[in-house]
Scaffold this motif. Structure first.
Motif, short mmCIF file in Angstrom:
data_model
loop_
_atom_site.label_atom_id
_atom_site.label_comp_id
_atom_site.label_asym_id
_atom_site.label_seq_id
_atom_site.Cartn_x
_atom_site.Cartn_y
_atom_site.Cartn_z
N MET A 122 0.83 -1.20 0.00
CA MET A 122 0.00 0.00 0.00
C MET A 122 0.87 1.26 0.00
O MET A 122 0.60 2.19 -0.76
N GLU A 123 1.87 1.30 0.85
CA GLU A 123 2.74 2.48 0.95
C GLU A 123 3.54 2.70 -0.34
O GLU A 123 3.71 3.83 -0.78
N SER A 124 4.05 1.62 -0.91
CA SER A 124 4.94 1.73 -2.07
C SER A 124 4.22 1.97 -3.39
O SER A 124 4.74 2.68 -4.25
N TYR A 125 3.06 1.36 -3.56
CA TYR A 125 2.41 1.39 -4.87
C TYR A 125 1.02 2.01 -4.89
O TYR A 125 0.69 2.78 -5.78
N ILE A 137 -5.68 6.31 0.87
CA ILE A 137 -6.24 5.04 1.30
C ILE A 137 -5.45 4.62 2.53
O ILE A 137 -4.23 4.67 2.55
N LYS A 138 -6.19 4.27 3.58
CA LYS A 138 -5.58 3.89 4.86
C LYS A 138 -5.92 2.44 5.17
O LYS A 138 -7.07 2.02 5.03
N PHE A 139 -4.91 1.70 5.61
CA PHE A 139 -5.13 0.34 6.09
C PHE A 139 -5.86 0.42 7.42
O PHE A 139 -5.47 1.18 8.30
N ARG A 140 -6.93 -0.35 7.58
CA ARG A 140 -7.67 -0.35 8.85
C ARG A 140 -7.66 -1.72 9.51
O ARG A 140 -7.75 -1.80 10.73
N GLY A 141 -7.59 -2.80 8.70
CA GLY A 141 -7.57 -4.11 9.34
C GLY A 141 -7.49 -5.25 8.35
O GLY A 141 -7.54 -5.06 7.13
N TYR A 142 -7.35 -6.45 8.91
CA TYR A 142 -7.29 -7.67 8.10
C TYR A 142 -7.91 -8.79 8.92
O TYR A 142 -7.56 -8.99 10.09
N LYS A 143 -8.88 -9.50 8.34
CA LYS A 143 -9.52 -10.61 9.03
C LYS A 143 -10.08 -11.59 8.01
O LYS A 143 -10.77 -11.19 7.07
N ASP A 144 -9.76 -12.86 8.19
CA ASP A 144 -10.29 -13.94 7.36
C ASP A 144 -10.08 -13.68 5.86
O ASP A 144 -10.98 -13.90 5.05
N GLY A 145 -8.92 -13.17 5.48
CA GLY A 145 -8.60 -12.94 4.08
C GLY A 145 -9.12 -11.64 3.51
O GLY A 145 -8.90 -11.34 2.34
N ILE A 146 -9.82 -10.85 4.30
CA ILE A 146 -10.38 -9.58 3.83
C ILE A 146 -9.54 -8.42 4.37
O ILE A 146 -9.27 -8.34 5.57
#
Length: 187
Positions: A122-125, A137-146
């Motif tokens: 996300m940061e690089s591309y 766009i900000k990363f908020r989370g990751y759960k069960d492949g989502i």
């Protein structure tokens, strides 16, 4: 002072480039209402312009979203004048420390390696490409492949955001990280 204006994929948002950095690298500030501007006189002034609905500060740009029912001819000159007067009088985009309080991220500790790879991609591309369109766009989370992300600036409310997320961001992430099954937005 010359301020360049660029269109974004969101027809209700324009990107204003004053020609210098307004925030530190990696900082952003997203204001979705006049009630959120306690640390920005510039955002407060922009919200005083009739039909301004959202203000976003990137590293070297300002995205302004207007109400859909009005044309840019109605508000563009007043926005330009407000930005120009603010910066030529020595004003800053934000007063005080930092851009905003970081939101909590969520993910299982066993997924930390995947999350680090997501954040690196996300940061690089992804973030630089989104910034070109006047947003973030900000990363908020990751759960069960989502992967859960938050769209800001021009990307928030953009008619093509869903397509960009599914066909662009999701495809890129899942190509590099096979564990990713999808992407969703959060508020």
């Amino acid at each position: 002072m010359f301020i360049q204006i660029e269109e974004t994929p969101n027809p209700s948002t324009l990107k204003f480039l004053p020609g210098f950095d307004i925030l530190n690298e990696g900082e952003t500030a997203d204001f979705s209402s006049a009630g959120e501007v306690e640390n920005s006189r510039l955002a407060a002034k922009l919200f005083q312009i009739e039909h301004v609905m959202r203000v976003f500060f990137g590293h070297d740009f300002i995205s302004v979203t207007k109400a859909e029912k009005v044309t840019w001819d109605i508000v563009k000159v007043e926005i330009l004048t407000t930005i120009m007067e603010h910066f030529t009088s020595g004003g800053k985009a934000l007063e005080g420390e930092g851009s905003s309080i970081p939101d909590e991220e969520f993910f299982d500790e066993s997924d930390v390696e995947i999350v680090n790879r997501i954040k690196e991609l996300m940061e690089s591309y992804i973030k630089p490409a989104v910034a070109q369109d006047g947003g973030d766009i900000k990363f908020r989370g990751y759960k069960d492949g989502i992967v859960y992300v938050q769209l800001q600036g021009a990307c928030s409310g953009c008619p093509s955001a869903a397509i960009t997320l599914k066909q662009g961001v999701q495809n890129m992430l899942s190509y590099h990280i096979p564990e990713i099954a999808g992407i969703e937005t959060t508020l």
